[in-house]
Design an enzyme around this catalytic site. Structure first.
Site: not given
Ligand code: BGC
Length: 735
Positions: A295
């Site tokens: 993530d």
């Molecule tokens: C979130 C994810 C997301 C990623 C990319 C993160 O902060 O937890 O769900 O896909 O950002 O934007």
């Protein structure tokens, strides 16, 4: 015990419809593996590491938008995979940026194209209801159609990979990301995830209309202590396996291309470096062969977790733990070569990660078709049909929670009150990306007008502010029925939006009383991205429609339900508690030694709120009524067969969602009081009766003890019912 029900190792079981994929590769897969081998053999270590980085598309997008011809032609960058977070790389010029970057990438030494990912969660150019709303439709066909519409629209803006579906089982209404989930149940979440993967990825990822999906956040991200985002998760291995893993197992079996581990720690090990989760279970037990991406910044957060030092150490721990690609931060880029030199990472492990990345690029056909002809693609898209789909989805996501006969609207003059009724932005949702189709017309007011309602709008109050009692009373007096908007703003849910209070904010309780004081019937339309504590509305409103964040055509879809142009269709996928203090509250709680008995002192309860949910999982009314009779359950070979005669006892045609639940009466470990095992929708004319049958594989009635999933012989209780709190208790035996 028959052979069928003997203990099986988890990987060999059918759980929640998920079968582990076969180990025999098709000829084209063998060909892809050969091409990957050839490519990896030519790559330097630096080039390999480049494949494991994802750059923040924000910076790239800014650079490109200054001068579209000047792609950042840094060869190191060209090995990267780029995230277009927050649309900065995408937007209207997305496909132009995409083509510039892809041409530059394939002109590089190795000719490797880029993955360009973005969070097209419930929205691309058209905005659909938030996942929590969509899930309430209990409609796999609808979910797949939406996935397919999102995929093709995403390609037109230069996105070939999306970080969805989010298949975190979410049982705590305080958690802001419950909005992005399908709710509290593993079966619903599994079916939701599989349907979306099918829609997004299609049968052939390389057909020019589909994109790579990403199952996230692996795993149990929906169970943070206190409902607070990013917080640690404490749960047993059995609960992990029986509740939180099944949606991922199902998504992997459905061929999801990528998986994103969650931010939090499980068993005191961050998921980002949790080899038990990523290597033993995801790759070992489930047979996942795709790409894992951390993530956002999660490799860097190993340092904040206090389990790694920056650079080579963080990189080694994440890669060895099972991460193939690092999102945004640069520990892989800065430290992996050093880790290889030190011997803390084997180059073979890097090769394996690179292979996982390249496999997705091959599956997407990017080596053969790196660019997109957006104009030609757009010409094939019926955007009006997508908008109609968004309106259909908004209507189908609404859950009619109460109706004392005031709906569908029949009164000549309707007063509409509350600021959110004229706010098109507030119809959208936490991950509303572009919604180019959105106009100020996408409001509840516009929807009611479009449906021919004689409606007068007065703001009278905002959701969080003061009530103008004089304006409200005047609006009510001039009408026969009052449609009042309640709930919370969309900014109150989504990532890092935990709430310690899920009660109605501002002076909304005063609105209820002020409308009731005028003697006019009160129709409450509740907006928001989480289950809210609304006992006062349940008691005093004449009708309640849970409208969620219904999307870019949401105002119209909700109006369709209010007017009866669309039948209420949705059923809750979470419980609605009376008060925040009950969270997490979910229907499938495990038994205790002191089951709740109404009125009994020493059985589990709160001393200040009722035990039952205000509205339970599975609940939702329609504009007609249904009766169940002749409920029966029997075992036929490897299936448990549920049946009931369902009659439409009202005067309108309607659709009932028939649900089946089971409970293992004497088990080795404490089991949930009820678990959803299947559902079927049936449409009935007034007075019509139909025998509804739902077949459940007996292999799905098991649970895990000591890491082994087993279905045991013995007595089960069962219900075929309209929601998780009702129905006659039936019994059956598995021998
Ligand atoms: C979130 C994810 C997301 C990623 C990319 C993160 O902060 O937890 O769900 O896909 O950002 O934007």
């Amino acid at each position: 015990m028959s052979k069928l029900f003997s203990s099986l190792p988890l990987a060999a079981c059918l759980v929640a419809g998920a079968a582990v994929r076969g180990t025999f590769a098709a000829p084209q897969e063998i060909d892809v593996e050969r091409r990957i081998d050839a490519l990896v053999a030519r790559m330097t270590l630096e080039e390999k590491i480049g494949q494991l980085r994802q750059t923040n598309g924000g910076a790239v997008g800014e650079a490109l938008s200054e001068d579209m011809s000047a792609a950042p032609l840094d060869p190191a960058f060209l090995a990267d995979v780029t995230a277009g977070r927050y649309g900065s790389l995408l937007g209207r010029r997305g496909a132009v940026s995409y083509n510039i970057l892809q041409r530059a990438a394939v002109a590089g030494r190795l000719g490797i194209p880029l993955l360009i990912g973005h969070d097209m969660i419930h929205s691309s150019r058209t905005c659909y209801p938030i996942p929590l709303a969509l899930a309430c439709a209990f409609d796999e066909d609808l979910w797949t159609r939406i996935g397919a519409a999102i995929a093709v629209e995403s390609l037109t803006v230069g996105c070939n990979w999306t970080f969805t579906p989010m298949i975190d089982v979410a049982r705590d209404a305080r958690w802001g990301r419950i909005a992005e989930s399908a709710g509290s149940d593993p079966l619903v979440t599994s079916r939701f995830g599989v349907a979306l993967v099918k829609g997004l990825q299609g049968d052939d990822l390389a057909d020019g209309r589909h994109i790579a999906a990403c199952a996230k956040h692996y795993v149990a991200y929906g169970a943070p202590l206190g409902g607070r985002d990013y917080n640690a998760v404490e749960l047993s291995d059995a609960t992990l396996r029986d509740v939180y893993l099944p949606p991922f197992r199902a998504a992997v079996a459905a061929g999801v291309a990528t998986v994103m581990p969650a931010f939090h720690s499980y068993n005191d090990v961050p998921c980002t470096m949790n080899a038990y989760l990523l290597r033993d279970i995801l790759r070992g037990e489930m047979g996942f062969r795709g790409l894992t991406i951390s993530d956002w910044g999660a490799v860097d957060e190993l340092v904040a977790h206090g389990v790694a030092t920056p650079g080579a150490d963080a990189a080694a721990k994440a890669l060895n733990g099972g991460i193939d690609m690092e999102m945004v931060t640069t520990h892989f880029a800065d430290g992996l070569a050093e880790a290889v030199a030190k011997g803390t990472v084997r180059e073979a492990a890097i090769d394996a990660a690179v292979r996982n990345v390249l496999r997705v690029k091959f599956r997407l056909g990017l080596f053969d078709h790196p660019t997109i002809d957006a104009a030609a693609l757009e010409a094939t898209i019926d955007f009006a049909a997508h908008r109609a789909l968004a309106r259909e989805a908004a209507a189908k996501s609404c859950v009619l929670l109460k109706n004392d006969g005031v709906l569908p609207l029949a009164a000549p003059r309707v007063a509409l009150v509350g600021d959110i009724a004229t706010n098109s932005r507030q119809m959208q949702g936490t991950w509303s990306t572009f919604d180019f189709s959105n106009t100020t017309n996408d409001t509840l007011l516009a929807g009611l007008v479009a449906d021919g309602v004689d409606v007068a709008y007065t703001e009278a109050y905002t959701l969080t502010g003061r009530v103008d009692r004089v304006a409200l009373a005047r609006a009510c007096d001039a009408a026969d029925v009052v449609v009042a908007c309640f709930g919370d703003y969309l900014e109150k849910t989504g990532e890092n939006n935990a709430s310690a209070r899920i009660e109605l904010p501002g002076e909304q309780l005063a609105v209820i009383d002020a409308v009731k004081a005028t003697g006019r019937p009160l129709v409450a339309v509740v907006f928001g991205g989480r289950p809210l504590a609304i006992p006062e509305l349940a008691e005093k409103a004449d009708a309640i429609v849970m409208a969620w964040n219904p999307g870019g055509a949401g105002g119209w879809g909700v109006a369709d339900v209010l007017t009866g142009a669309a039948e209420p269709y949705g059923r809750l996928t979470t419980d609605f508690p009376t008060a925040t203090g009950e969270c997490p509250k979910f229907y499938s709680r495990t038994l205790t030694g002191r089951h709740h008995v109404p009125g009994a002192r020493w059985t589990t309860r709160y001393n200040d709120v009722p035990f039952a949910s205000v509205y339970p999982f599975g609940y939702g009314r329609t504009y007609t009524t249904f009766a169940y009779a002749g409920e029966r359950v029997s075992v036929e070979g490897a299936e448990v067969v549920f049946a009931a005669d369902v009659t439409n006892t009202g005067s309108r045609k309607g659709r009932e969602l028939v649900q089946v639940y089971t409970h293992d009466v004497v088990a080795q470990t404490v089991r949930p009081r009820r678990e959803l095992k299947g559902f079927r929708r049936v449409e009935l004319a007034p007075g019509e009766t139909r025998r509804v049958e739902i077949r459940v594989p007996a292999a799905t009635l098991g649970y895990t003890v000591d890491k082994v999933y087993r279905v045991e012989p013995g007595r089960f209780e069962a219900w075929i019912a309209p929601d998780s709190d009702s129905g006659k208790t039936l019994t059956f035996r598995l021998d």
